[in-house]
Scaffold this active site. Sequence first.
Site, PDB file in Angstrom:
ATOM      1  N   ASP A  38       1.376 -46.002 -12.143  1.00 38.90           N
ATOM      2  CA  ASP A  38       1.845 -47.299 -12.650  1.00 38.90           C
ATOM      3  C   ASP A  38       2.097 -48.269 -11.493  1.00 38.90           C
ATOM      4  O   ASP A  38       2.452 -47.846 -10.383  1.00 38.90           O
ATOM      5  CB  ASP A  38       3.140 -47.075 -13.461  1.00 38.90           C
ATOM      6  CG  ASP A  38       3.464 -48.262 -14.348  1.00 38.90           C
ATOM      7  OD1 ASP A  38       2.564 -49.102 -14.605  1.00 38.90           O
ATOM      8  OD2 ASP A  38       4.631 -48.354 -14.785  1.00 38.90           O
ATOM      9  N   HIS A  55      -6.001 -52.749  -9.935  1.00 37.02           N
ATOM     10  CA  HIS A  55      -6.621 -51.562 -10.545  1.00 37.02           C
ATOM     11  C   HIS A  55      -7.692 -50.980  -9.623  1.00 37.02           C
ATOM     12  O   HIS A  55      -7.833 -49.767  -9.507  1.00 37.02           O
ATOM     13  CB  HIS A  55      -7.230 -51.917 -11.901  1.00 37.02           C
ATOM     14  CG  HIS A  55      -6.196 -52.297 -12.931  1.00 37.02           C
ATOM     15  ND1 HIS A  55      -5.066 -51.554 -13.145  1.00 37.02           N
ATOM     16  CD2 HIS A  55      -6.122 -53.351 -13.792  1.00 37.02           C
ATOM     17  CE1 HIS A  55      -4.339 -52.126 -14.105  1.00 37.02           C
ATOM     18  NE2 HIS A  55      -4.960 -53.220 -14.500  1.00 37.02           N
ATOM     19  N   LEU A 149     -10.500 -27.583  -8.021  1.00 34.96           N
ATOM     20  CA  LEU A 149      -9.474 -28.410  -8.670  1.00 34.96           C
ATOM     21  C   LEU A 149      -9.875 -28.765 -10.097  1.00 34.96           C
ATOM     22  O   LEU A 149     -10.997 -29.187 -10.350  1.00 34.96           O
ATOM     23  CB  LEU A 149      -9.287 -29.703  -7.854  1.00 34.96           C
ATOM     24  CG  LEU A 149      -8.254 -30.684  -8.411  1.00 34.96           C
ATOM     25  CD1 LEU A 149      -6.835 -30.179  -8.177  1.00 34.96           C
ATOM     26  CD2 LEU A 149      -8.433 -32.073  -7.790  1.00 34.96           C
TER      27      LEU A 149
HETATM   28  C1  IPE Z   1       1.542 -46.161 -18.668  1.00 39.13           C
HETATM   29  O1  IPE Z   1       1.788 -47.352 -17.996  1.00 39.13           O
HETATM   30  C2  IPE Z   1       0.071 -45.970 -18.853  1.00 39.13           C
HETATM   31  C3  IPE Z   1      -0.704 -45.731 -17.645  1.00 39.13           C
HETATM   32  C4  IPE Z   1      -0.231 -45.597 -16.433  1.00 39.13           C
HETATM   33  C5  IPE Z   1      -2.125 -45.617 -17.854  1.00 39.13           C
HETATM   34  P1  IPE Z   1       2.121 -48.706 -18.775  1.00 39.13           P
HETATM   35  O2  IPE Z   1       2.307 -49.736 -17.736  1.00 39.13           O
HETATM   36  O3  IPE Z   1       1.109 -48.962 -19.820  1.00 39.13           O
HETATM   37  O4  IPE Z   1       3.506 -48.358 -19.497  1.00 39.13           O
HETATM   38  P2  IPE Z   1       4.676 -49.300 -19.987  1.00 39.13           P
HETATM   39  O5  IPE Z   1       4.086 -50.339 -20.890  1.00 39.13           O
HETATM   40  O6  IPE Z   1       5.294 -49.905 -18.760  1.00 39.13           O
HETATM   41  O7  IPE Z   1       5.636 -48.370 -20.680  1.00 39.13           O
HETATM   42  C1  IPE Z   2      -1.034 -48.904 -14.317  1.00 37.82           C
HETATM   43  O1  IPE Z   2      -0.686 -50.105 -13.736  1.00 37.82           O
HETATM   44  C2  IPE Z   2      -2.476 -48.850 -14.749  1.00 37.82           C
HETATM   45  C3  IPE Z   2      -2.674 -48.990 -16.202  1.00 37.82           C
HETATM   46  C4  IPE Z   2      -1.737 -48.977 -17.104  1.00 37.82           C
HETATM   47  C5  IPE Z   2      -4.041 -49.158 -16.662  1.00 37.82           C
HETATM   48  P1  IPE Z   2      -0.232 -51.335 -14.596  1.00 37.82           P
HETATM   49  O2  IPE Z   2      -1.426 -52.156 -14.938  1.00 37.82           O
HETATM   50  O3  IPE Z   2       0.579 -50.904 -15.762  1.00 37.82           O
HETATM   51  O4  IPE Z   2       0.670 -52.128 -13.563  1.00 37.82           O
HETATM   52  P2  IPE Z   2       2.029 -52.872 -13.856  1.00 37.82           P
HETATM   53  O5  IPE Z   2       2.952 -51.879 -14.479  1.00 37.82           O
HETATM   54  O6  IPE Z   2       1.716 -54.010 -14.787  1.00 37.82           O
HETATM   55  O7  IPE Z   2       2.488 -53.327 -12.522  1.00 37.82           O
HETATM   56 MG    MG Z   3       2.562 -50.604 -16.008  1.00 34.56          MG
END
Ligand code: IPE
Ligand code: IPE
Ligand code: MG
Length: 260
Positions: A38, A55, A149
């Site tokens: 995240d 990303h 792995l």
């Molecule tokens: C969880 O992260 C999903 C992934 C890392 C793929 P999100 O950014 O979507 O989760 P919330 O919305 O903060 O709970």
């Molecule tokens: C995690 O990073 C990747 C996905 C959920 C696809 P985020 O895109 O949720 O990044 P933040 O949480 O908005 O910073």
């Molecule tokens: Mg996120």
Amino acid sequence: MSRNETATGAVPLPAAEAAGPEAAAPARVPAHVAIIMDGNGRWATERGWPRLVGHRRGAERVKEVVAAAPGLGIRCLTVYAFSTENWKRSVEEVIGLMRLFSRYIEQEADRLAAENVQMRFIGDRGRLESRLRRLMDGIEARTRHNSGLRLTVAINYGGRDEILRAARSLAAAVAAGDLAPEAADEAALAARLDTAGLPDPDLVIRTSGETRISNFLLWQSAYSEYEFVPTLWPDFTPEMLGDILGRYGRRERRFGAAGG
Ligand code: IPE
Ligand code: IPE
Ligand code: MG
């Protein structure tokens, strides 16, 4: 081997290795590490860049962590790439992420195959476009017999959705007379989850400082250890993973039994 080590399925290092030059390595390594990657969006936004740049940087970190995992003693690595709720994001971001998944598979396929990685995907593929699905099926088939792995990538994955699909499959088996209702036990449900055959995660890591599970591995993480780290995923390094493994090695897992 202590009571806890027996129960966890975690891998104790052989005595010779533990006492040798690698003595600084953690004594207990989690066999299965799962990561909620995240913070990509915030990492990019902080720099005034589009979220997709975050990303892309995040995908580079996945490559590094995958390369480092076997050397750290990890046998199974599961990463959360796209949740069943992530469709709520802008069309631009969703399309960009899907392209990134395709590109990752295309670019990494040869390396993963050469490094003996067994790759699989969890989540509902029904909503993914056919080109991506073909790439996913292809790399799974190509690496199915690899013994290194076990890399699992969660795409359009939600723990509730996965449990619901497994429960429907159980119900269908019972309705068809193939399964007695009393045979619908934990093992029968687990065998119908996307993760069937994978051990439960010993350790779940979430980056970016958020302290929630966001629908990840709800059934499988019943007794997982959790580590929440403030680092945004694009800044995460194999060294940080090594530090987290060191802390894991000092934890006591009880699985409901009385403590020492
Ligand atoms: C969880 O992260 C999903 C992934 C890392 C793929 P999100 O950014 O979507 O989760 P919330 O919305 O903060 O709970
Ligand atoms: C995690 O990073 C990747 C996905 C959920 C696809 P985020 O895109 O949720 O990044 P933040 O949480 O908005 O910073
Ligand atoms: Mg996120």
